[in-house]
Design a protein around this motif. Sequence first.
Motif, PDB file in Angstrom:
ATOM      1  N   PRO A  46       0.712  -0.834   0.208  1.00  0.00           N
ATOM      2  CA  PRO A  46       0.109   0.444  -0.485  1.00  0.00           C
ATOM      3  C   PRO A  46       1.112   1.380   0.619  1.00  0.00           C
ATOM      4  N   ASN A  47       0.503   2.309  -0.379  1.00  0.00           N
ATOM      5  CA  ASN A  47       0.785   3.582  -0.569  1.00  0.00           C
ATOM      6  C   ASN A  47       1.855   3.968   0.568  1.00  0.00           C
ATOM      7  N   GLY A  55     -11.158  -1.641  -0.579  1.00  0.00           N
ATOM      8  CA  GLY A  55     -10.572  -2.087  -0.954  1.00  0.00           C
ATOM      9  C   GLY A  55      -8.892  -3.414  -0.674  1.00  0.00           C
ATOM     10  N   HIS A  56      -8.404  -2.136  -0.146  1.00  0.00           N
ATOM     11  CA  HIS A  56      -7.715  -2.424   1.308  1.00  0.00           C
ATOM     12  C   HIS A  56      -7.500  -4.014   2.070  1.00  0.00           C
ATOM     13  N   ALA A  57      -9.387  -3.842   2.501  1.00  0.00           N
ATOM     14  CA  ALA A  57      -9.672  -4.687   3.741  1.00  0.00           C
ATOM     15  C   ALA A  57      -9.858  -5.934   2.881  1.00  0.00           C
ATOM     16  N   GLN A 131      -3.011  -0.702  10.240  1.00  0.00           N
ATOM     17  CA  GLN A 131      -4.780  -0.635  10.426  1.00  0.00           C
ATOM     18  C   GLN A 131      -4.724  -2.181  10.111  1.00  0.00           C
ATOM     19  N   LEU A 132      -4.163  -2.763   9.337  1.00  0.00           N
ATOM     20  CA  LEU A 132      -3.447  -3.947   8.392  1.00  0.00           C
ATOM     21  C   LEU A 132      -3.754  -4.684  10.200  1.00  0.00           C
ATOM     22  N   LEU A 135      -6.896  -5.597  10.997  1.00  0.00           N
ATOM     23  CA  LEU A 135      -7.907  -6.435  10.364  1.00  0.00           C
ATOM     24  C   LEU A 135      -7.531  -7.824  10.538  1.00  0.00           C
ATOM     25  N   GLY A 136      -6.420  -8.186  10.903  1.00  0.00           N
ATOM     26  CA  GLY A 136      -5.801  -9.060  11.561  1.00  0.00           C
ATOM     27  C   GLY A 136      -4.454  -9.774  10.608  1.00  0.00           C
ATOM     28  N   ALA A 137      -4.277  -9.471  10.262  1.00  0.00           N
ATOM     29  CA  ALA A 137      -2.851  -9.579   9.395  1.00  0.00           C
ATOM     30  C   ALA A 137      -2.171 -10.386   9.064  1.00  0.00           C
TER      31      ALA A 137
END
Length: 815
Positions: A46-47, A55-57, A131-132, A135-137
């Motif tokens: 990501p930038n 979209g990222h999610a 933030q990722l 999300l649980g990444a």
Amino acid sequence: MTEPLTHGYDPAGVEARHYAMWEAAGYFAADPLSPAPPFCIVIPPPNVTGSLHMGHALNNTLQDILVRWRRLQGRSTLWMPGTDHAGIATQNVVERQLLREGRTRDGLGREAFVARVWQWREESGGAIIGQLKRLGASCDWAREAFTMDEPRARAVREAFVRLWEDGLLYRAERLVNWCPRCRTALADLEVEYEERDGQLWHVRYPFVDDPAGGLVVATTRPETMLGDTAVAVNPDDPRYAAAVGRQVVLPVVGRRLPVIADPYVAMDFGTGALKVTPAHDPNDFEIGERHHLARVNAFNPDGTISASFLVDATGRPLESPRAARYVGRDRAEVRKLIVEDLRADGLLVRAEPYRHAVGQCYRCATVIEPFLTPQWFVRAGPLAESAIRAVEEGRTRFVPRQWENTYFEWMRNIRDWCISRQIWWGHQIPAWYCRACERDHLLAGVGGALTVLPGARPLVARERPAACPRCGGADLVQDPDVLDTWFSSALWPFSTLGWPEGTPELKRFYPTAVLVTGFDIIFFWVARMLMMGLKCMGEVPFRDVVIHGLVLDEEGHKQSKTRGNVVDPLDLIARFGADALRMTLASQAAQGRDVRVSEQRVEGYRHFCNKVWNAYRFVAGHLEGKPVAAGPWQTLPLDPMDRWVLARLDETIGAVTEALEAYRFDEAARAVYEFIWHEYCDWYLEVAKVRLQEGGDLQGQAAVRQVLVTALEGGLRLLHPMMPFLTEEIWQRLPHEGPSIMVASWPKPLRLTPADAAELKVAEAFMAITGAVREIRAEMNIAPSLQLASVHLRTDSAAHLQAVATLGGPLRRLA
């Protein structure tokens, strides 16, 4: 130690705790020396300016599902994270900061400006990584890469030099897409087209030998007339046969232009006569090459009018006081002035409304200008040939396969790739010029800015040369341009693994297993990674390319701030939990379709979280101080419903595994959802409740408890890739082996025997009878609280009779 049992599942109290535990335990870390089969995904970086959007999610949820699933299968997994320096976007962010301070990048100077961008990146860039994590990444964050860090910079220099040495790189003056606001070249793919209402002006160009006559041309951009060097007609057009070879006068300016014949001119568009502006239109550029026309660049880099158009056909200065007033004015203002002057001279035949596509900069939405300037280009044709062959031979495949056609269409018509950008934030091109040898090709501008004219001979090297190989001089200056952001991104699958060094990671994890991305960057990124991977590594960068759709709103509209329908994933996570959002996205991610997301859908999966949590609470309430049967389940005293739920777990394991192998995320989500909600909770739990309350058969009750745990624990492992936090929380509270569900094993089918198959028919008969009675009650409007005196069953089916005999207690309670 687990937290006390609560009545409702609280994601806010669970997610941060478990994520911190996973990171501290090193469960995300990859081991390149592991003997297990490798599985690697590189994150689409990501930038660095970005914030998590839907979209990222979606993209990262799908990747995380695959990584967690393969980890459970025992693979040696690496999910390689990182961010992209986003040259133009990041430079714009910092320039806006300077503007608020009353400063500019030119005033600051290149070195200080780049230092300021690095400072911004350290302080504010990369917020999306945190933030990722919300999300649980489950990326291996210790390996986080940045497209401008030193290992990636070394890879960029190596790739650039190799292309140069192999004759696949050149610098030449070409017509490029130019953004006057960003003052840089843009790739064709970085120009976004928007339909706009405009005007089509019909203008008469008088003949030199007959000023009352002439040719009428039509244009949507009168300001480009200043760069006209010919008027062209089709050689087969009888209307203009006599005009070919004559000369016309360029209105307002007075320059003489030849009338030429060229087959490109469409006889049925406009008037059939075309003004030719080689320095301001790519098609006109080609006409100019064929007819050896001069190139008159009438614009400055900032979109104002240059004085260079004030020349005659031989290049001598042209006296035109009225036209001279255009110099230094903005192109939009000059358009109005030219139209006024044409009208005053009686040369504006007419103007009519005309709707057409206008190209805009993808970063700042400024109308782009075709601009003649020296740039660096990659010869894309030879690279594309091998990349096309790789997909044709199946070494890389697209999922769904339909996207291969889109890929082939673009690759077979590929143009050379303009990789230079006239900005300061990015990888400065590793090419130097000798001031002594190239003094006629180097111009110093405002603030010492360097302009490198066409014809300059670059010294391309991995590191700054000590001296000029031609004259021995040491006064060398580096090319001021930087590389297109997508150039460094094209190296991402192998630069992140340590290339050009032969690292253990590179040997172990390249080629990567799969790339998950959106269709909108197949050309920007996917194709270029294939070309550069094959060029630099001799092998494709990934085996599969999984293309997902867009994230739309509930009605199927694209999300936009203008429409007011943008759904913020961080807000949804805060309100409903990351698991509910992830399950929503997975369940909607059908191949070849866009994903529709609404608050109601996410809230629905929040209810599913509660359903699973309450199922666990029921199980937990019957485990305290109670025996659980031990040993292989085949040896336990199981009744038909016990065997049925275990059989359904078997089938669900197979269905979820098969769906994930084929990247059918929606089918995997649906299969595990159906098993847990409808089969385990709605049927088996209700039957188990009756049997545990009846008392009596202690062995049978111990077996029920064992099946309750076995089926729930197996379902949690199936669900874990999609809902990692909830499954970890419950799994830790159940009897289990190992420290975390993340590093448990993917469930294996229990495998039924022929005897079990006969029992399953009894279970199915039980559910059929129960369903039939419930249906009759509903049709006759008999309240659920009203107990029936009797139910008469007319059947000669052995399975039905056995169901009544074996499962009479649950049948009476449920029906």
